[in-house]
Structures are given as C-alpha cells and as structure tokens.
Enzyme design. Sequence first.
Site, PDB file in Angstrom:
ATOM      1  N   HIS A   1      56.470 123.494  94.320  1.00 43.59           N
ATOM      2  CA  HIS A   1      56.176 122.309  95.118  1.00 43.59           C
ATOM      3  C   HIS A   1      57.463 121.747  95.722  1.00 43.59           C
ATOM      4  CE1 HIS A   1      52.279 122.495  93.244  1.00 43.59           C
ATOM      5  NE2 HIS A   1      52.764 122.226  92.046  1.00 43.59           N
TER       6      HIS A   1
ATOM      7  N   GLU B   1      55.703 117.085  88.553  1.00 44.03           N
ATOM      8  CA  GLU B   1      54.544 116.971  87.666  1.00 44.03           C
ATOM      9  C   GLU B   1      54.961 117.239  86.232  1.00 44.03           C
ATOM     10  OE1 GLU B   1      52.453 121.319  88.016  1.00 44.03           O
ATOM     11  OE2 GLU B   1      52.466 120.103  89.832  1.00 44.03           O
TER      12      GLU B   1
ATOM     13  N   HIS C   1      56.442 127.938  88.890  1.00 52.26           N
ATOM     14  CA  HIS C   1      55.577 127.792  87.714  1.00 52.26           C
ATOM     15  C   HIS C   1      54.221 128.441  87.968  1.00 52.26           C
ATOM     16  CE1 HIS C   1      54.664 124.297  90.294  1.00 52.26           C
ATOM     17  NE2 HIS C   1      53.423 124.399  89.820  1.00 52.26           N
TER      18      HIS C   1
ATOM     19  N   ARG D   1      52.328 128.770  97.580  1.00 48.10           N
ATOM     20  CA  ARG D   1      51.945 129.904  96.737  1.00 48.10           C
ATOM     21  C   ARG D   1      52.939 131.040  96.959  1.00 48.10           C
ATOM     22  NH1 ARG D   1      46.780 130.492  98.622  1.00 48.10           N
ATOM     23  NH2 ARG D   1      46.025 128.749  97.393  1.00 48.10           N
TER      24      ARG D   1
END
Length: 312
Positions: free
Chosen positions: A94, A112, A169, A189
Amino acid sequence: MPLILKPVFQERLWGGTNLTQFGYELPSDHIGEVWGISAHPHGANEILNGPYKGMTLDDVWAEQPKLFGEFPTKKFPLLTKILDATQKLSVQVHPDDTFAYENENGEYGKTECWYILDAKPGAEIIYGTHAQTKEELEMLLDARRFNDLFKRVPVQTGDFFFVPAGTVHGIGEGIMILETQQSSDTTYRIYDYDRRDHQGQLRPLHIEKSKAVIRYGDDSPNVLPTVEVIETHKRTTFVQNHFFTVVKWEIDGTLNYMKPREFVLVSVLDGQGDLITDGEIYPIEKGNHFILTAEDLDNVFEGQLTLMISYV
C-alpha cells in the site's frame, strides 16, 4: 449515545463462510471481509440506533462534527474489518499518504495492523522482502523470483503485526484477522499466484506503482505489546503511533471505562455483556461494532467481554 453499526459484507475470491461464527448472516459463500466500522465510500456502515438511525457513518461524520470532537480531517480516519482468508490473498503493498494523495485522487495512504483471531496449524503470512536495495528488489520482481524475494513468517492465534505503508505483505490460507487501518481501499497487487477470477481472467497487477512505494532493507518494524492487569481486567496495548492506537481489553465483571479520546472504535471479539453509557443500557456481543462518541462521557462495560478498541 453510541453509534451502533450495521456490518458491510465484501465478497472476495478468497472468502468463505467462517464469519458466521461472529453471528453474521452472510449474503454469499465467498465473503472475505466484514467492514465493521467504516465511513469509506466503498462500504460505509449504516447507523442502527438513535437519532441518526438509517444514516451512514460518512454522512454523520460530515453533518455532525461535534459528535467526533471536531476532528481536524475532512474524511473519517480509520477502518476496522475482519478478514477470513480461506485461500491465500495476493501479495500486495500500500502507498503512504503522500503517494496516495498525488496518485489516487486524494485517498489516504494505508498503514494497517493485524490481530490474528484464528490460524490453522502451519499458517503463515508474507511480511517484507529479502531485498536490501532498490536494484535487487526490481531485479527479483522482474525475474518473478518470488521465493527469493518474499519473507514468510509463521503465525498463530493471538499474534499481532504492524504493517506500515510500503511493507510487502500477504495473508496466507486459513487465517482470520481483525485489521485496523487508515480509511483507504488502495491496494497494489504484486503477485496473485497466477489465479483467475470467476470469469477466468487473471486479476490485474500493479508492478510499477508497487516498485515506487515498496520499502526495502530492514522492514520488520514489529511492536512489543504492553500488558497491564487492572482489577479483574487485562489491557494489552499493541501499537501507539500517529496513525492509530490499538488496545485489547479482556473484561471480567465491571469496567468503568475512561475514554482516552473524543471518539473510539470498539469491536466485540468475544463474549457478551452490556455497555452502559450515560445511564442507558446497550446489550453487546461477539460480532458487534460501535463508536463511543464525544458525547458519551460516562461509559461502563459489564460482562465477560473481549474488545478491540482503536482511536487516533
């Protein structure tokens, strides 16, 4: 009064039906995410109680700023979700706030964190890369040498991972997590195991944007939780930074809860009991999500409850 929220269900290629254990009636057999606390346009929660019943959280945020202590951002800052990975998720990354603002129409970046609610034996995540330089990273990516690139980490129930923007991740098969994140739905992605969607199409990858945002080198910024016993209760503080603070409360009996900020996000991970706010009683149980607002000044939890509470 608290804002009690209706969950939003998100169908995913890798989803399943395990989220029924939280008492949810799932609309399909491929539910990968429940957005428990969200004002994001891709899935804003409906308010289920009180004078704002029927409104969505994003509208209440915009129209009733005093409920949130006049928080100094235009958009609601956080999003809480539960993910059920019955298959591997794609390996992804991200962007941070700056890159997202410039390249994703003013969206937040996405830092996150994950609390592992359940993990089957042998479950693992991808967390970070072995690349020490940008040149090594791009060489391994371009050559699709993913086994040499990705770090794999075994996980078990109760583990916690802080995942800053820029961290490569991927959640592995057989893992259920509670995720607290910035309110963003921007994902790049990197690798999807050459998997095809229900129409037989390969899902798109975002290699160039990924290269622009991936952090390389030492990317293991994991945090050490602090545990305190307060009377009959246990408080575990997992992470505190300028994005969010995330705290787990294991409540046994009666807790007079001193709200640390103007508003806090609460998810009930297990158990049942009552929330008593300014003299009003609200039964709560596993699977519930709600917000204590700036107007909720006197809050008591009673029962056998495990709560995850987050705030900025």
